[in-house]
Design a protein around this motif. Sequence first.
Motif, PDB file in Angstrom:
ATOM      1  N   PHE A  33       0.822  -1.207   0.000  1.00  0.00           N
ATOM      2  CA  PHE A  33       0.000   0.000   0.000  1.00  0.00           C
ATOM      3  C   PHE A  33       0.858   1.261   0.000  1.00  0.00           C
ATOM      4  CE2 PHE A  33      -4.404  -1.408   1.734  1.00  0.00           C
ATOM      5  CZ  PHE A  33      -4.500  -2.321   0.701  1.00  0.00           C
ATOM      6  N   ALA A  34       1.994   1.215   0.693  1.00  0.00           N
ATOM      7  CA  ALA A  34       2.850   2.399   0.781  1.00  0.00           C
ATOM      8  C   ALA A  34       3.359   2.828  -0.589  1.00  0.00           C
ATOM      9  CB  ALA A  34       4.025   2.134   1.716  1.00  0.00           C
ATOM     10  N   GLU A  35       3.430   1.874  -1.506  1.00  0.00           N
ATOM     11  CA  GLU A  35       3.876   2.175  -2.867  1.00  0.00           C
ATOM     12  C   GLU A  35       2.705   2.369  -3.828  1.00  0.00           C
ATOM     13  OE1 GLU A  35       6.631  -0.815  -4.120  1.00  0.00           O
ATOM     14  OE2 GLU A  35       7.872  -0.627  -2.310  1.00  0.00           O
ATOM     15  N   GLY A  36       1.491   2.317  -3.287  1.00  0.00           N
ATOM     16  CA  GLY A  36       0.306   2.535  -4.115  1.00  0.00           C
ATOM     17  C   GLY A  36      -0.014   1.402  -5.069  1.00  0.00           C
ATOM     18  N   GLN A  37       0.468   0.192  -4.765  1.00  0.00           N
ATOM     19  CA  GLN A  37       0.240  -0.923  -5.684  1.00  0.00           C
ATOM     20  C   GLN A  37      -1.235  -1.282  -5.820  1.00  0.00           C
ATOM     21  OE1 GLN A  37       2.778  -4.104  -4.287  1.00  0.00           O
ATOM     22  NE2 GLN A  37       4.576  -3.273  -5.328  1.00  0.00           N
ATOM     23  N   GLN A  38      -2.048  -0.921  -4.811  1.00  0.00           N
ATOM     24  CA  GLN A  38      -3.475  -1.222  -4.895  1.00  0.00           C
ATOM     25  C   GLN A  38      -4.177  -0.377  -5.953  1.00  0.00           C
ATOM     26  OE1 GLN A  38      -1.984   0.513  -2.607  1.00  0.00           O
ATOM     27  NE2 GLN A  38      -3.296   1.990  -1.562  1.00  0.00           N
ATOM     28  N   ARG A  39      -3.496   0.673  -6.414  1.00  0.00           N
ATOM     29  CA  ARG A  39      -4.077   1.535  -7.457  1.00  0.00           C
ATOM     30  C   ARG A  39      -3.373   1.355  -8.802  1.00  0.00           C
ATOM     31  NH1 ARG A  39      -3.738   4.663  -2.882  1.00  0.00           N
ATOM     32  NH2 ARG A  39      -1.807   5.657  -3.581  1.00  0.00           N
ATOM     33  N   SER A  40      -2.534   0.344  -8.901  1.00  0.00           N
ATOM     34  CA  SER A  40      -1.820   0.104 -10.155  1.00  0.00           C
ATOM     35  C   SER A  40      -2.791  -0.409 -11.216  1.00  0.00           C
ATOM     36  CB  SER A  40      -0.706  -0.919  -9.947  1.00  0.00           C
ATOM     37  OG  SER A  40      -1.255  -2.204  -9.685  1.00  0.00           O
ATOM     38  N   PRO A  41      -2.523  -0.131 -12.488  1.00  0.00           N
ATOM     39  CA  PRO A  41      -3.409  -0.625 -13.555  1.00  0.00           C
ATOM     40  C   PRO A  41      -3.596  -2.138 -13.515  1.00  0.00           C
ATOM     41  CG  PRO A  41      -1.914   1.033 -14.420  1.00  0.00           C
ATOM     42  CD  PRO A  41      -1.461   0.752 -13.015  1.00  0.00           C
ATOM     43  N   TYR A  43      -3.502  -4.174 -10.893  1.00  0.00           N
ATOM     44  CA  TYR A  43      -4.398  -4.618  -9.826  1.00  0.00           C
ATOM     45  C   TYR A  43      -5.824  -4.139 -10.055  1.00  0.00           C
ATOM     46  CZ  TYR A  43      -6.486  -5.745  -5.377  1.00  0.00           C
ATOM     47  OH  TYR A  43      -7.324  -6.264  -4.419  1.00  0.00           O
ATOM     48  N   LEU A  44      -5.987  -2.972 -10.621  1.00  0.00           N
ATOM     49  CA  LEU A  44      -7.344  -2.482 -10.874  1.00  0.00           C
ATOM     50  C   LEU A  44      -8.084  -3.365 -11.876  1.00  0.00           C
ATOM     51  CD1 LEU A  44      -6.767   1.376 -10.918  1.00  0.00           C
ATOM     52  CD2 LEU A  44      -7.821  -0.005  -9.110  1.00  0.00           C
ATOM     53  N   LYS A  45      -7.345  -4.127 -12.662  1.00  0.00           N
ATOM     54  CA  LYS A  45      -7.995  -5.110 -13.536  1.00  0.00           C
ATOM     55  C   LYS A  45      -8.548  -6.271 -12.712  1.00  0.00           C
ATOM     56  CE  LYS A  45      -4.986  -4.155 -17.510  1.00  0.00           C
ATOM     57  NZ  LYS A  45      -3.885  -4.694 -18.369  1.00  0.00           N
ATOM     58  N   VAL A  46      -7.894  -6.560 -11.594  1.00  0.00           N
ATOM     59  CA  VAL A  46      -8.359  -7.622 -10.693  1.00  0.00           C
ATOM     60  C   VAL A  46      -9.517  -7.114  -9.843  1.00  0.00           C
ATOM     61  CG1 VAL A  46      -7.712  -9.138  -8.765  1.00  0.00           C
ATOM     62  CG2 VAL A  46      -6.074  -8.680 -10.611  1.00  0.00           C
ATOM     63  N   ASN A  47      -9.319  -5.945  -9.241  1.00  0.00           N
ATOM     64  CA  ASN A  47     -10.330  -5.350  -8.369  1.00  0.00           C
ATOM     65  C   ASN A  47     -10.401  -3.850  -8.632  1.00  0.00           C
ATOM     66  OD1 ASN A  47     -12.080  -4.550  -6.396  1.00  0.00           O
ATOM     67  ND2 ASN A  47     -10.774  -5.111  -4.668  1.00  0.00           N
ATOM     68  N   PRO A  48     -11.372  -3.408  -9.413  1.00  0.00           N
ATOM     69  CA  PRO A  48     -11.489  -1.980  -9.738  1.00  0.00           C
ATOM     70  C   PRO A  48     -11.666  -1.082  -8.519  1.00  0.00           C
ATOM     71  CG  PRO A  48     -12.838  -3.310 -11.214  1.00  0.00           C
ATOM     72  CD  PRO A  48     -12.372  -4.224 -10.121  1.00  0.00           C
ATOM     73  N   LYS A  49     -12.033  -1.665  -7.372  1.00  0.00           N
ATOM     74  CA  LYS A  49     -12.182  -0.865  -6.152  1.00  0.00           C
ATOM     75  C   LYS A  49     -10.831  -0.429  -5.595  1.00  0.00           C
ATOM     76  CE  LYS A  49     -16.251  -3.617  -4.986  1.00  0.00           C
ATOM     77  NZ  LYS A  49     -16.781  -4.685  -4.101  1.00  0.00           N
ATOM     78  N   GLY A  50      -9.762  -1.122  -5.993  1.00  0.00           N
ATOM     79  CA  GLY A  50      -8.438  -0.766  -5.504  1.00  0.00           C
ATOM     80  C   GLY A  50      -8.238  -1.042  -4.032  1.00  0.00           C
ATOM     81  N   ARG A  51      -8.870  -2.095  -3.543  1.00  0.00           N
ATOM     82  CA  ARG A  51      -8.764  -2.445  -2.125  1.00  0.00           C
ATOM     83  C   ARG A  51      -8.514  -3.943  -1.985  1.00  0.00           C
ATOM     84  NH1 ARG A  51     -13.756   1.105   0.571  1.00  0.00           N
ATOM     85  NH2 ARG A  51     -13.215   3.086  -0.438  1.00  0.00           N
ATOM     86  N   VAL A  52      -8.183  -4.355  -0.782  1.00  0.00           N
ATOM     87  CA  VAL A  52      -8.064  -5.776  -0.472  1.00  0.00           C
ATOM     88  C   VAL A  52      -9.112  -6.114   0.584  1.00  0.00           C
ATOM     89  CG1 VAL A  52      -5.617  -5.930  -1.037  1.00  0.00           C
ATOM     90  CG2 VAL A  52      -6.282  -5.333   1.301  1.00  0.00           C
ATOM     91  N   PRO A  53      -9.481  -7.398   0.640  1.00  0.00           N
ATOM     92  CA  PRO A  53      -8.970  -8.524  -0.128  1.00  0.00           C
ATOM     93  C   PRO A  53      -9.654  -8.664  -1.484  1.00  0.00           C
ATOM     94  CG  PRO A  53     -10.607  -9.302   1.422  1.00  0.00           C
ATOM     95  CD  PRO A  53     -10.452  -7.822   1.679  1.00  0.00           C
ATOM     96  N   ALA A  54      -8.997  -9.441  -2.334  1.00  0.00           N
ATOM     97  CA  ALA A  54      -9.612  -9.929  -3.564  1.00  0.00           C
ATOM     98  C   ALA A  54      -9.205 -11.389  -3.692  1.00  0.00           C
ATOM     99  CB  ALA A  54      -9.150  -9.129  -4.771  1.00  0.00           C
ATOM    100  N   LEU A  55     -10.184 -12.240  -3.889  1.00  0.00           N
ATOM    101  CA  LEU A  55      -9.923 -13.673  -4.030  1.00  0.00           C
ATOM    102  C   LEU A  55     -10.235 -14.085  -5.458  1.00  0.00           C
ATOM    103  CD1 LEU A  55      -9.169 -16.342  -2.536  1.00  0.00           C
ATOM    104  CD2 LEU A  55     -11.641 -16.713  -2.254  1.00  0.00           C
ATOM    105  N   VAL A  56      -9.207 -14.529  -6.166  1.00  0.00           N
ATOM    106  CA  VAL A  56      -9.378 -14.998  -7.540  1.00  0.00           C
ATOM    107  C   VAL A  56      -9.680 -16.489  -7.485  1.00  0.00           C
ATOM    108  CG1 VAL A  56      -8.318 -15.232  -9.805  1.00  0.00           C
ATOM    109  CG2 VAL A  56      -7.802 -13.231  -8.387  1.00  0.00           C
ATOM    110  N   THR A  57     -10.834 -16.861  -8.026  1.00  0.00           N
ATOM    111  CA  THR A  57     -11.298 -18.244  -8.016  1.00  0.00           C
ATOM    112  C   THR A  57     -11.403 -18.750  -9.454  1.00  0.00           C
ATOM    113  OG1 THR A  57     -13.695 -17.959  -8.305  1.00  0.00           O
ATOM    114  CG2 THR A  57     -12.782 -17.442  -6.121  1.00  0.00           C
TER     115      THR A  57
END
Length: 206
Positions: A33-41, A43-57
């Motif tokens: 989070f300190a590097e802003g990875q939750q807002r990276s393009p 990760y936003l493809k995984v979870n557009p909310k830009g938050r955790v958790p996200a579980l890929v099934t």
Amino acid sequence: MYQLFFSPGACSLASHITLREAGLPFELKRLKFAEGQQRSPDYLKVNPKGRVPALVTPEGTITETPAILFYIAQIAPDKKLAPLDNPFELARLQAFNSFIASTVHVAHAHGPRGSRWANEPTSLEDMRRKVPETMRDGFRLIEQDLTGDFVMGDRFSIADPYLFTMSSWLKGDAVEIAEFPRVKAHFERMQARDAVREALAAEAAG
């Protein structure tokens, strides 16, 4: 194989612990989070909310802690992580997790995440000052509800990792867990579980 996107110290810990309790195969995907990875393009493809958790099934991605916890309970029914055959007890469990998500977590977030709701520095500071009071209010209700070793009495469930995660935030919110003896006992009981120790060690490993 499942993938859990998490950040150390975040609410994703509840999903991490529950995956281990369920004995499911999964891969951890750390976000800094300190590097802003939750807002990276990516990760936003995984979870557009830009938050955790996200579980890929295998069926797709699930977000939001209560939904992920309930999903895990359903795909590992032999672990009895939720009273799936009792509508009333299941509703009680869901009510508890909903309270954690909608009230306790939000109360905590007014400290480190106040900019979600306000812009003025004075407003942000007022929100931060309010956090200990609102966290105490939430945990007083939880303390009243804890009548056994676990949230659902004598049965471990998906509610317990969620409560454990919230309880771990109390000190940072200037609230002593000792103010709530039942919550403190629950926290210590959870610390002794293998899944909790393994999850904490994995998240601390970097």
